[in-house]
Design a protein around this motif. Structure first.
Motif, short mmCIF file in Angstrom:
data_model
loop_
_atom_site.label_atom_id
_atom_site.label_comp_id
_atom_site.label_asym_id
_atom_site.label_seq_id
_atom_site.Cartn_x
_atom_site.Cartn_y
_atom_site.Cartn_z
N GLU A 62 0.83 -1.20 0.00
CA GLU A 62 0.00 0.00 0.00
C GLU A 62 0.87 1.26 0.00
O GLU A 62 0.58 2.23 -0.69
N TYR A 65 2.19 2.63 -3.33
CA TYR A 65 1.21 3.43 -4.07
C TYR A 65 0.94 4.78 -3.40
O TYR A 65 0.66 5.77 -4.08
N GLN A 66 1.06 4.83 -2.08
CA GLN A 66 0.94 6.10 -1.40
C GLN A 66 2.07 7.04 -1.82
O GLN A 66 1.87 8.26 -1.93
N LYS A 90 -6.04 -4.34 -7.34
CA LYS A 90 -7.03 -3.97 -6.34
C LYS A 90 -6.52 -2.86 -5.44
O LYS A 90 -7.26 -1.92 -5.10
N LEU A 91 -5.25 -2.93 -5.05
CA LEU A 91 -4.67 -1.86 -4.24
C LEU A 91 -4.61 -0.55 -5.04
O LEU A 91 -4.90 0.53 -4.50
N ALA A 93 -6.58 0.44 -7.40
CA ALA A 93 -7.92 1.00 -7.54
C ALA A 93 -8.40 1.65 -6.24
O ALA A 93 -9.18 2.60 -6.27
N ARG A 94 -7.90 1.14 -5.12
CA ARG A 94 -8.32 1.69 -3.83
C ARG A 94 -7.51 2.90 -3.40
O ARG A 94 -8.05 3.82 -2.78
N ILE A 95 -6.24 2.92 -3.73
CA ILE A 95 -5.34 3.94 -3.18
C ILE A 95 -5.04 5.08 -4.15
O ILE A 95 -4.99 6.24 -3.75
N SER A 98 -7.00 10.08 -6.62
CA SER A 98 -6.81 11.20 -5.70
C SER A 98 -7.11 12.48 -6.46
O SER A 98 -7.68 12.45 -7.54
N ASN A 103 -8.67 6.99 -12.15
CA ASN A 103 -8.73 5.63 -12.66
C ASN A 103 -9.62 5.52 -13.89
O ASN A 103 -10.04 4.43 -14.27
#
Length: 265
Positions: A62, A65-66, A90-91, A93-95, A98, A103
Motif C-alpha cells: 500500500e 502506491y501512497q 485492487k490496491l 484501484a483503492r489507493i 486522488s 482511474n
C-alpha cells in the motif's frame, strides 16, 4: 482550428517499495523516480496529461502506491495509470485515485481519445488482454470514430529484439492487431515493461515504449542484461491534424550502483 499540440508525458516502470531506502539491483527506485519528476518539473513545456504505464510498485505494498499519490500532489495536470505485472490492481484501484490521479480508462480530448487497458495476466510476468478488455477497446473505438485513438497498456505487443523479453510480451497480440485492423482511426500505442526506448510502426499504427525510471534493460540480447543508461520519461506531442512528435528525456546520470553481472530480479 488551434494548431497547438496536446503534450503527453509517459512515465513507466518505477518499481517503488514501501521502504524509500530499498534498492533494485543497485538502484534506489524512489530516488530515481524522484529525479525523473524533478526533470519533468524543469521542462519548459508543461504536460496536458501524464500516463503511468505500469509496474508502479515492486513489492505490492500500500505504501508504494501512497508514494505515487504523494509525488503527484505537486502536479496540477491529470494523471492516469494502467497496471503492470508487478502491480496489485485492487490496491491501485483503492489507493491511487486522488486529486490528481484518476482511474478513468477512456479519456476524450477532441480530436484525440486515450483508451487504457489492463494487460496484467494473473500470477504471470507475460501479458494478456482478456476478452473484457478487448470488448472495452472495441466499444470505445466504435463510440468515437472521429477521434484518433491512442491505446495504452503495459506489455509490448510486438517483438523488441531481446530474446528473453520477447517471451514476456503480450501473449495474444495477434488478437489485438486483428481488432485494430478494423479501425482506421487507431493512431498510436504506448507501452512500458521493456525498460528501454523503443519505437516502430505496424499496419500504419505507430508504437512507442519509454525507459524505466529505475533500471534499464539492454536491448538486442539473448539473456537478461542491464545497460548503464540514466532513467527517463517520454513526451509526446499530438497535433490536431494527426502529426506526432516525441522524444525521451533522461536524467543527467545513472542513479545507483550499476550491476553489470545482474541475471534478473
Amino acid at each position: 482550428m488551434n494548431n497547438n499540440p496536446l503534450r503527453i508525458v509517459q512515465i513507466s516502470d518505477m518499481h517503488l517499495y514501501a521502504n524509500k531506502e530499498k534498492t533494485l539491483l543497485g538502484v534506489n527506485t524512489y530516488d530515481s523516480f524522484s529525479a525523473i519528476l524533478d526533470l519533468l518539473k524543469s521542462a519548459t513545456t508543461s504536460p496536458d496529461l501524464i500516463l503511468l504505464t505500469g509496474d508502479l510498485a515492486q513489492d505490492h505494498s500500500e505504501m508504494a502506491y501512497q508514494h505515487v499519490v504523494e509525488a503527484f500532489k505537486t502536479f496540477s495536470v491529470p494523471v492516469y495509470y494502467v497496471p503492470g505485472n508487478h502491480d496489485d490492481g485492487k490496491l491501485m484501484a483503492r489507493i491511487l485515485p486522488s486529486a490528481t490521479i484518476s482511474n478513468l480508462r477512456h479519456i476524450v480530448l477532441d480530436p484525440w481519445q486515450f483508451i487504457l487497458l489492463d494487460s496484467q495476466k494473473p500470477n504471470a510476468v507475460e501479458g494478456y488482454l482478456a476478452r473484457t478488455q478487448l470488448d472495452f477497446l472495441e466499444d470505445c473505438l466504435q463510440m468515437y470514430p472521429a477521434q484518433r485513438a491512442v491505446i495504452v497498456f503495459h506489455h509490448q505487443p510486438v517483438p523488441v529484439g531481446a530474446t528473453w523479453l520477447d517471451k514476456l510480451g503480450l501473449t495474444n497480440a495477434d488478437e489485438l492487431w486483428s481488432i485494430l485492423a478494423r479501425y482506421s482511426h487507431v493512431h498510436t500505442i504506448l507501452f512500458g515493461h521493456i525498460h528501454q526506448e523503443h519505437k516502430g510502426e505496424k499496419n500504419g499504427i505507430t508504437y512507442f515504449a519509454t525507459p524505466s525510471t529505475c533500471i534499464q534493460f539492454k536491448g538486442n540480447c539473448v539473456n537478461f542484461a542491464l545497460e548503464e543508461l540514466p532513467p527517463a520519461y517520454r513526451w509526446i506531442d499530438l497535433y490536431p491534424h494527426g502529426d506526432l512528435k516525441t522524444a525521451v528525456c533522461r536524467a543527467s546520470h545513472y542513479i545507483g550502483v550499476f550491476d553489470a553481472e545482474a541475471k534478473g530480479y
